[in-house]
Design a protein around this motif. Sequence first.
Motif, PDB file in Angstrom:
ATOM      1  N   LEU A   1      47.605  37.914  29.036  1.00 26.85           N
ATOM      2  CA  LEU A   1      47.436  38.522  30.344  1.00 26.85           C
ATOM      3  C   LEU A   1      45.967  38.873  30.623  1.00 26.85           C
ATOM      4  O   LEU A   1      45.355  39.659  29.900  1.00 26.85           O
ATOM      5  CB  LEU A   1      48.285  39.795  30.413  1.00 26.85           C
ATOM      6  N   GLY A   2      45.406  38.253  31.653  1.00 26.72           N
ATOM      7  CA  GLY A   2      44.022  38.542  32.040  1.00 26.72           C
ATOM      8  C   GLY A   2      42.994  38.192  30.988  1.00 26.72           C
ATOM      9  O   GLY A   2      41.867  38.696  31.034  1.00 26.72           O
TER      10      GLY A   2
ATOM     11  N   TYR B   1      38.814  26.467  37.291  1.00 31.76           N
ATOM     12  CA  TYR B   1      38.801  26.034  38.702  1.00 31.76           C
ATOM     13  C   TYR B   1      39.040  24.526  38.784  1.00 31.76           C
ATOM     14  O   TYR B   1      39.753  24.041  39.671  1.00 31.76           O
ATOM     15  CB  TYR B   1      37.462  26.409  39.320  1.00 31.76           C
TER      16      TYR B   1
ATOM     17  N   PHE C   1      42.740  24.023  38.055  1.00 27.71           N
ATOM     18  CA  PHE C   1      43.511  24.511  39.209  1.00 27.71           C
ATOM     19  C   PHE C   1      43.646  23.421  40.274  1.00 27.71           C
ATOM     20  O   PHE C   1      44.740  23.131  40.764  1.00 27.71           O
ATOM     21  CB  PHE C   1      42.798  25.745  39.766  1.00 27.71           C
TER      22      PHE C   1
ATOM     23  N   ASN D   1      41.961  36.053  36.842  1.00 36.78           N
ATOM     24  CA  ASN D   1      41.690  37.325  37.526  1.00 36.78           C
ATOM     25  C   ASN D   1      42.641  37.463  38.725  1.00 36.78           C
ATOM     26  O   ASN D   1      43.355  36.518  39.072  1.00 36.78           O
ATOM     27  CB  ASN D   1      40.209  37.399  37.935  1.00 36.78           C
ATOM     28  N   PRO D   2      42.675  38.631  39.363  1.00 37.64           N
ATOM     29  CA  PRO D   2      43.624  38.822  40.472  1.00 37.64           C
ATOM     30  C   PRO D   2      43.483  37.804  41.608  1.00 37.64           C
ATOM     31  O   PRO D   2      44.484  37.396  42.202  1.00 37.64           O
ATOM     32  CB  PRO D   2      43.300  40.241  40.960  1.00 37.64           C
ATOM     33  N   ASN D   3      42.261  37.378  41.916  1.00 37.23           N
ATOM     34  CA  ASN D   3      42.105  36.376  42.982  1.00 37.23           C
ATOM     35  C   ASN D   3      42.764  35.057  42.596  1.00 37.23           C
ATOM     36  O   ASN D   3      43.391  34.389  43.424  1.00 37.23           O
ATOM     37  CB  ASN D   3      40.623  36.124  43.265  1.00 37.23           C
ATOM     38  N   GLN D   4      42.594  34.667  41.339  1.00 29.94           N
ATOM     39  CA  GLN D   4      43.231  33.430  40.880  1.00 29.94           C
ATOM     40  C   GLN D   4      44.752  33.572  40.916  1.00 29.94           C
ATOM     41  O   GLN D   4      45.470  32.647  41.300  1.00 29.94           O
ATOM     42  CB  GLN D   4      42.753  33.091  39.455  1.00 29.94           C
ATOM     43  N   ARG D   5      45.230  34.733  40.540  1.00 27.93           N
ATOM     44  CA  ARG D   5      46.683  34.967  40.580  1.00 27.93           C
ATOM     45  C   ARG D   5      47.219  34.862  41.995  1.00 27.93           C
ATOM     46  O   ARG D   5      48.280  34.294  42.240  1.00 27.93           O
ATOM     47  CB  ARG D   5      47.005  36.342  39.995  1.00 27.93           C
ATOM     48  N   LEU D   6      46.489  35.437  42.924  1.00 26.58           N
ATOM     49  CA  LEU D   6      46.886  35.388  44.334  1.00 26.58           C
ATOM     50  C   LEU D   6      47.038  33.942  44.806  1.00 26.58           C
ATOM     51  O   LEU D   6      48.076  33.558  45.369  1.00 26.58           O
ATOM     52  CB  LEU D   6      45.814  36.096  45.177  1.00 26.58           C
ATOM     53  N   THR D   7      46.022  33.130  44.570  1.00 26.26           N
ATOM     54  CA  THR D   7      46.039  31.762  45.102  1.00 26.26           C
ATOM     55  C   THR D   7      47.069  30.899  44.390  1.00 26.26           C
ATOM     56  O   THR D   7      47.748  30.087  45.012  1.00 26.26           O
ATOM     57  CB  THR D   7      44.659  31.101  44.975  1.00 26.26           C
TER      58      THR D   7
ATOM     59  N   PRO E   1      51.570  35.680  50.796  1.00 30.84           N
ATOM     60  CA  PRO E   1      50.412  36.010  49.972  1.00 30.84           C
ATOM     61  C   PRO E   1      50.430  37.449  49.453  1.00 30.84           C
ATOM     62  O   PRO E   1      50.643  38.381  50.222  1.00 30.84           O
ATOM     63  CB  PRO E   1      49.225  35.775  50.922  1.00 30.84           C
ATOM     64  N   ALA E   2      50.229  37.580  48.168  1.00 34.68           N
ATOM     65  CA  ALA E   2      50.122  38.892  47.515  1.00 34.68           C
ATOM     66  C   ALA E   2      49.638  38.648  46.088  1.00 34.68           C
ATOM     67  O   ALA E   2      49.749  37.527  45.577  1.00 34.68           O
ATOM     68  CB  ALA E   2      51.461  39.619  47.501  1.00 34.68           C
ATOM     69  N   ILE E   3      49.114  39.681  45.490  1.00 34.81           N
ATOM     70  CA  ILE E   3      48.727  39.573  44.081  1.00 34.81           C
ATOM     71  C   ILE E   3      49.965  39.883  43.253  1.00 34.81           C
ATOM     72  O   ILE E   3      50.503  40.996  43.356  1.00 34.81           O
ATOM     73  CB  ILE E   3      47.581  40.535  43.754  1.00 34.81           C
TER      74      ILE E   3
ATOM     75  N   LEU F   1      52.822  42.380  37.098  1.00 34.16           N
ATOM     76  CA  LEU F   1      53.139  41.970  35.730  1.00 34.16           C
ATOM     77  C   LEU F   1      54.589  41.497  35.604  1.00 34.16           C
ATOM     78  O   LEU F   1      54.864  40.444  35.015  1.00 34.16           O
ATOM     79  CB  LEU F   1      52.874  43.143  34.783  1.00 34.16           C
TER      80      LEU F   1
ATOM     81  N   GLN G   1      35.291  33.223  45.675  1.00 32.28           N
ATOM     82  CA  GLN G   1      36.495  34.032  45.475  1.00 32.28           C
ATOM     83  C   GLN G   1      37.342  33.537  44.299  1.00 32.28           C
ATOM     84  O   GLN G   1      38.273  34.229  43.892  1.00 32.28           O
ATOM     85  CB  GLN G   1      37.311  34.061  46.776  1.00 32.28           C
ATOM     86  N   MET G   2      37.024  32.360  43.771  1.00 35.13           N
ATOM     87  CA  MET G   2      37.769  31.858  42.611  1.00 35.13           C
ATOM     88  C   MET G   2      37.045  32.100  41.291  1.00 35.13           C
ATOM     89  O   MET G   2      37.671  32.180  40.243  1.00 35.13           O
ATOM     90  CB  MET G   2      38.039  30.358  42.755  1.00 35.13           C
ATOM     91  N   MET G   3      35.707  32.155  41.340  1.00 31.52           N
ATOM     92  CA  MET G   3      34.942  32.250  40.086  1.00 31.52           C
ATOM     93  C   MET G   3      33.972  33.422  40.182  1.00 31.52           C
ATOM     94  O   MET G   3      33.114  33.456  41.058  1.00 31.52           O
ATOM     95  CB  MET G   3      34.181  30.944  39.843  1.00 31.52           C
TER      96      MET G   3
ATOM     97  N   SER H   1      46.224  46.980  44.802  1.00 26.23           N
ATOM     98  CA  SER H   1      46.731  45.896  43.948  1.00 26.23           C
ATOM     99  C   SER H   1      45.762  45.597  42.807  1.00 26.23           C
ATOM    100  O   SER H   1      46.164  45.316  41.687  1.00 26.23           O
ATOM    101  CB  SER H   1      46.938  44.613  44.762  1.00 26.23           C
ATOM    102  N   PHE H   2      44.476  45.636  43.131  1.00 26.33           N
ATOM    103  CA  PHE H   2      43.474  45.383  42.094  1.00 26.33           C
ATOM    104  C   PHE H   2      43.428  46.551  41.108  1.00 26.33           C
ATOM    105  O   PHE H   2      43.327  46.351  39.897  1.00 26.33           O
ATOM    106  CB  PHE H   2      42.091  45.175  42.725  1.00 26.33           C
TER     107      PHE H   2
ATOM    108  N   ASP I   1      48.002  44.347  36.250  1.00 24.12           N
ATOM    109  CA  ASP I   1      48.473  44.371  34.856  1.00 24.12           C
ATOM    110  C   ASP I   1      49.283  45.627  34.535  1.00 24.12           C
ATOM    111  O   ASP I   1      49.533  45.934  33.370  1.00 24.12           O
ATOM    112  CB  ASP I   1      47.325  44.239  33.853  1.00 24.12           C
TER     113      ASP I   1
ATOM    114  N   ALA J   1      44.180  30.705  51.612  1.00 20.70           N
ATOM    115  CA  ALA J   1      44.647  31.249  50.342  1.00 20.70           C
ATOM    116  C   ALA J   1      44.111  32.652  50.098  1.00 20.70           C
ATOM    117  O   ALA J   1      44.667  33.404  49.299  1.00 20.70           O
ATOM    118  CB  ALA J   1      44.229  30.319  49.200  1.00 20.70           C
ATOM    119  N   PHE J   2      43.032  32.993  50.774  1.00 18.95           N
ATOM    120  CA  PHE J   2      42.396  34.292  50.532  1.00 18.95           C
ATOM    121  C   PHE J   2      42.467  35.243  51.722  1.00 18.95           C
ATOM    122  O   PHE J   2      41.942  36.357  51.643  1.00 18.95           O
ATOM    123  CB  PHE J   2      40.926  34.097  50.141  1.00 18.95           C
TER     124      PHE J   2
ATOM    125  N   TYR K   1      44.651  37.064  52.813  1.00 19.86           N
ATOM    126  CA  TYR K   1      45.325  38.310  52.429  1.00 19.86           C
ATOM    127  C   TYR K   1      44.334  39.369  51.935  1.00 19.86           C
ATOM    128  O   TYR K   1      44.527  40.565  52.150  1.00 19.86           O
ATOM    129  CB  TYR K   1      46.357  37.985  51.349  1.00 19.86           C
ATOM    130  N   LEU K   2      43.271  38.918  51.270  1.00 18.16           N
ATOM    131  CA  LEU K   2      42.328  39.868  50.668  1.00 18.16           C
ATOM    132  C   LEU K   2      41.530  40.638  51.709  1.00 18.16           C
ATOM    133  O   LEU K   2      41.056  41.736  51.431  1.00 18.16           O
ATOM    134  CB  LEU K   2      41.346  39.133  49.743  1.00 18.16           C
TER     135      LEU K   2
END
Lengths: 216, 169
Positions: free
Chosen positions: A100-101, A119, A122, A148-154, A172-174, A177, B77-79, B97-98, B102, B134-135, B137-138
């Motif tokens: 995780l993470g 990336y 992905f 990271n959370p952005n990657q999880r979101l997409t 869309p949401a993060i 767990l 936003q990806m890296m 959310s951030f 976890d 895809a982003f 939402y942020l």
Amino acid sequence: MTTSGQYLPSSLPGYFAWALETLPETRHLVAQLGKQGADYSSQIRHLLWRATYRPRIQWPAGFVGLGDWSRDTLSRSDWDYFSLIQEAPEDVIARPILHLGADQGTTSVPSPILEMASYDGFRRFIIRSLAGDGSAVIPMAALMIRGNPNQRLTIARFLGDATNGLVGLAAPAIPDLDQMLEWSRRIVEARELVLPDRLVSLAVAYANEVTRGGDD
Amino acid sequence: MRSSELVTMEVTVYRGQKWWDPAVTITASSLRSGVGIRDPLLWTTSLIQQINALEEKARAADKPATKQLEQQLLACQMMTYQNPFVSCTYERAVAGSFALSDGTPGYILEIRGPLEVGLDFEGVRSSLGLYGDAFDYLREYGLPIRLVAPFTVDEVVRVDGFAATVVYP
């Protein structure tokens, strides 16, 4: 980059275009689709499929180097994300809590290298999933768990539409767990995932959008 | 993101993170993640300059620059090493959310400052017709390089599940 397609889940044309236009091996196909339109769409499937099995990271312009890591010291196969972390995607899914993470923590690979590889993967797994390759869901979910959370979101949003809701989110949401643990369990139990082959449909929709002048 | 323009509007944004120490300046992820990058500040500054230049060209209808800007914002936003901004959001819930990612506790910072100094990702995208679904939402707003003046932290809340405790001021 967005295209429309009435019979396709709404997020998929955007993800398809994202991968198509930014992967080094597929960028040239954009121009072909623009010139030849939908007639070219059946040919693109083979080209995309082949391209997505070749990990290749583009070293960013102006990137000064990362200690011992450089574009010259890594072989082509080294760029593969799962080779870099020395874990199989199936193992990540089988023990998600351990991973995780993980990409945000300390790893033996400099984080920019790992992020580039992630990336790259992905976008390749997007194409493979959309081509009906259910096995691509496993590494995609592994990237989501370790990312990271952005990657999880997409990734969660993509998987929600690509797998018709088996895993991932419909909006869309993060993901939290518990959701990621549940999806990992479903993927393990499913053993073999069957996805619809949407590649030609997406290529047709993309070509139509390009030739209408909505993008280029 | 044109700091030379007359500042007319103020913005309140939120940032979710796992730790908070009032003595530590919060920096862009490209400054923090560049293990081995010889000069992280130079790298970060050059990313900002590149985005500014691309936005300027895109607003002048330069199509290749518009496409490059679209891709650069996605990469941002990806890296983390590609993001020269301190990532914030207009939505408190997104910051939450951030903070709680976890399933562990975290902090939500409320930040205020002049709108024009940072980058409104969705504002730029929508005004130039760029892909970023895809982003969306942020609802991301990026503070360039560091969280320093003219931006101020007005409040910090520690969140743990449904419990929230103000820890600053």
